[in-house]
Design a protein around this motif. Structure first.
Motif, PDB file in Angstrom:
ATOM      1  N   ARG A   1      44.392  40.079  34.697  1.00 23.30           N
ATOM      2  CA  ARG A   1      43.207  39.349  34.231  1.00 23.30           C
ATOM      3  C   ARG A   1      42.784  38.172  35.091  1.00 23.30           C
ATOM      4  NH1 ARG A   1      46.574  40.906  30.344  1.00 23.30           N
ATOM      5  NH2 ARG A   1      45.821  42.126  28.589  1.00 23.30           N
ATOM      6  N   ASN A   2      43.586  37.737  36.059  1.00 24.61           N
ATOM      7  CA  ASN A   2      43.243  36.577  36.889  1.00 24.61           C
ATOM      8  C   ASN A   2      42.650  35.447  36.046  1.00 24.61           C
ATOM      9  OD1 ASN A   2      42.702  34.778  38.942  1.00 24.61           O
ATOM     10  ND2 ASN A   2      40.921  35.877  39.723  1.00 24.61           N
ATOM     11  N   PRO A   3      43.471  34.744  35.285  1.00 23.52           N
ATOM     12  CA  PRO A   3      42.939  33.709  34.389  1.00 23.52           C
ATOM     13  C   PRO A   3      42.235  32.569  35.103  1.00 23.52           C
ATOM     14  CG  PRO A   3      45.329  33.529  34.583  1.00 23.52           C
ATOM     15  CD  PRO A   3      44.942  34.819  35.236  1.00 23.52           C
ATOM     16  N   VAL A   4      42.538  32.356  36.389  1.00 20.69           N
ATOM     17  CA  VAL A   4      41.866  31.276  37.125  1.00 20.69           C
ATOM     18  C   VAL A   4      40.357  31.505  37.130  1.00 20.69           C
ATOM     19  CG1 VAL A   4      41.743  30.049  39.327  1.00 20.69           C
ATOM     20  CG2 VAL A   4      43.940  30.931  38.521  1.00 20.69           C
ATOM     21  N   GLY A   5      39.951  32.744  37.251  1.00 20.35           N
ATOM     22  CA  GLY A   5      38.578  33.115  36.991  1.00 20.35           C
ATOM     23  C   GLY A   5      37.625  33.108  38.164  1.00 20.35           C
TER      24      GLY A   5
ATOM     25  N   ARG B   1      37.367  40.342  49.967  1.00 20.39           N
ATOM     26  CA  ARG B   1      37.218  40.136  48.532  1.00 20.39           C
ATOM     27  C   ARG B   1      38.604  40.168  47.911  1.00 20.39           C
ATOM     28  NH1 ARG B   1      33.351  43.431  50.396  1.00 20.39           N
ATOM     29  NH2 ARG B   1      31.155  42.929  49.939  1.00 20.39           N
ATOM     30  N   SER B   2      38.715  39.695  46.687  1.00 19.89           N
ATOM     31  CA  SER B   2      39.983  39.694  45.938  1.00 19.89           C
ATOM     32  C   SER B   2      41.066  38.856  46.611  1.00 19.89           C
ATOM     33  CB  SER B   2      40.496  41.132  45.731  1.00 19.89           C
ATOM     34  OG  SER B   2      39.552  41.922  45.051  1.00 19.89           O
ATOM     35  N   GLU B   3      40.676  37.993  47.561  1.00 20.19           N
ATOM     36  CA  GLU B   3      41.661  37.170  48.259  1.00 20.19           C
ATOM     37  C   GLU B   3      42.277  36.128  47.332  1.00 20.19           C
ATOM     38  OE1 GLU B   3      38.262  34.932  47.716  1.00 20.19           O
ATOM     39  OE2 GLU B   3      38.306  36.858  48.775  1.00 20.19           O
TER      40      GLU B   3
ATOM     41  N   PHE C   1      47.055  34.057  44.191  1.00 21.17           N
ATOM     42  CA  PHE C   1      47.631  33.574  42.943  1.00 21.17           C
ATOM     43  C   PHE C   1      48.794  34.461  42.502  1.00 21.17           C
ATOM     44  CE2 PHE C   1      42.971  32.352  41.982  1.00 21.17           C
ATOM     45  CZ  PHE C   1      43.032  31.322  42.911  1.00 21.17           C
ATOM     46  N   LEU C   2      48.655  35.770  42.705  1.00 18.99           N
ATOM     47  CA  LEU C   2      49.725  36.689  42.334  1.00 18.99           C
ATOM     48  C   LEU C   2      50.957  36.457  43.201  1.00 18.99           C
ATOM     49  CD1 LEU C   2      50.632  39.057  40.597  1.00 18.99           C
ATOM     50  CD2 LEU C   2      49.585  40.605  42.265  1.00 18.99           C
TER      51      LEU C   2
ATOM     52  N   GLU D   1      37.592  48.364  45.958  1.00 23.63           N
ATOM     53  CA  GLU D   1      38.312  48.753  47.172  1.00 23.63           C
ATOM     54  C   GLU D   1      39.232  47.632  47.643  1.00 23.63           C
ATOM     55  OE1 GLU D   1      37.296  50.128  51.792  1.00 23.63           O
ATOM     56  OE2 GLU D   1      35.705  50.010  50.288  1.00 23.63           O
ATOM     57  N   SER D   2      38.742  46.400  47.596  1.00 17.44           N
ATOM     58  CA  SER D   2      39.579  45.261  47.991  1.00 17.44           C
ATOM     59  C   SER D   2      40.737  45.077  47.022  1.00 17.44           C
ATOM     60  CB  SER D   2      38.736  43.983  48.038  1.00 17.44           C
ATOM     61  OG  SER D   2      37.845  44.006  49.122  1.00 17.44           O
ATOM     62  N   TRP D   3      40.455  45.257  45.735  1.00 20.38           N
ATOM     63  CA  TRP D   3      41.531  45.140  44.743  1.00 20.38           C
ATOM     64  C   TRP D   3      42.624  46.164  45.016  1.00 20.38           C
ATOM     65  CZ3 TRP D   3      44.218  47.981  41.267  1.00 20.38           C
ATOM     66  CH2 TRP D   3      44.986  47.280  40.331  1.00 20.38           C
TER      67      TRP D   3
END
Length: 344
Positions: free
Chosen positions: A152-156, A192-194, A199-200, A236-238
């Motif tokens: 969910r990437n809470p940082v947002g 993207r998704s950097e 964070f992960l 795709e980046s994810w």
């Protein structure tokens, strides 16, 4: 702060093609009630007059660093961090804004909680003209583990986090660019998704905690000109993030990757709904359920609402538009009440 002292906070702001927004972004930093900061602007080879706008500000706390080629958000943030001095690193995308108390609250949060390596805030949505739409990003704030971050990437968003330098140093790695070894923190190979990847990696490879504060201190601009095609590039980046994570944390990935993919697809379905692309929303929703049907049980309200909105938008777009307006007002009121409760 004197011009020779080391600031407590370094604000890193990549700039690319944001001529219409960047002055307001800079002003929101300069209006902070906590003023012991430096603002590092990275010119990522912007093709418009964004940097000329930046150069109009004569505050001694501002430093502009120029790239010789476009590096993307990850590369620009890495450049900003390498040129920073602060104990805490705050990130602001140059089309977003900050509440005047943003830095003050994060410095307090990190100072009072030495175990927290990444502090983030809730965010309020604004439109392309900077007008609030009275809805908020309402992530989980405490007890955040790596599985939750992956799903969910809470940082947002990229303008919400403030990270300790020690935390960034703990995940730093060397990357060769143009035959030069550079110290990196965000993966420069990702366009993207950097942020979720960074964070992960903090959650999986360090002991630092990630925690949010309840105030909506970030004003996150919704892009009114987004294209549905960009959603698939984001997916795709994810997938590249998932592959990278699989390589260094195989046991974690075997447990969480399929579930996280489902939540990512649901998130993209909601973005497709915002872009008024009902067909893409339905397709992405089907893919999400195929990966993790139990999301209906685990998060029934959000999942069923997404399914219903996707089909309504595809089949009855005029009716969807009428319902969306009233629903957004109700949701905004409920979210505001929740924020007030959390602050009391």
């Amino acid at each position: 702060m004197s011009t020779t002292s080391i600031p407590t906070v370094s604000v890193v702001m990549p700039v690319y093609n944001v001529e219409a927004f960047v002055a307001n972004a800079i002003s929101s930093v300069l209006k902070q009630t906590y003023n012991d900061f430096e603002l590092i602007i990275i010119n990522d080879c912007s093709p418009d007059n964004s940097i000329q706008v930046c150069e109009r500000f004569k505050d001694p706390r501002i430093k502009i660093v120029h790239h010789t080629q476009n590096r993307g958000l990850a590369g620009a943030r890495n450049t900003g961090i390498r040129n920073s001095q602060g104990k805490f690193i705050a990130f602001l995308d140059s089309d977003d804004l900050w509440h005047p108390n943003k830095l003050l609250r994060h410095v307090q949060h990190l100072t009072e909680n030495p175990n927290i390596g990444l502090s983030f805030s809730r965010s309020a949505f604004i439109d392309a003209n900077g007008k609030p739409n009275h809805c908020y990003q309402m992530p989980k704030l405490k007890n955040i583990n790596s599985g939750y971050i992956f799903c969910r990437n809470p940082v947002g968003n990229g303008s919400a986090p403030v990270i300790r330098r020690e935390t960034l140093n703990a995940i730093a790695f060397d990357h060769i660019h143009d035959n030069i070894i550079e110290r990196c923190y965000f993966d420069p190979t990702l366009r993207r998704s950097e942020d979720i990847e960074c964070f992960l990696r903090i959650a999986l490879t360090t002991c630092w905690e990630i925690e949010g504060i309840p105030e909506p201190l970030t004003l996150y601009r919704l892009n009114a000109e987004g294209l549905s095609a960009q959603l698939y590039k984001q997916l795709e980046s994810w997938e590249k993030v998932a592959e990278k994570t699989r390589n260094y944390a195989p046991l974690f990935s075997s447990q969480w990757e399929k579930i996280a993919r489902a939540y990512q697809l649901r998130y993209l379905a909601r973005q497709a709904i915002r872009l008024k692309d009902g067909s893409a929303a339905v397709k992405l929703t089907h893919q999400a359920l195929k990966n993790h049907i139990l999301m209906i049980v685990h998060e029934p309200t959000r999942t069923i609402t997404t399914i219903g909105a996707a089909y309504l938008l595809k089949c009855l777009p005029f009716l969807y538009k009428r319902i969306e307006y009233h629903a957004s007002i109700l949701i905004g009121l409920m979210q505001k009440k929740r924020i007030q409760q959390d602050l009391s």
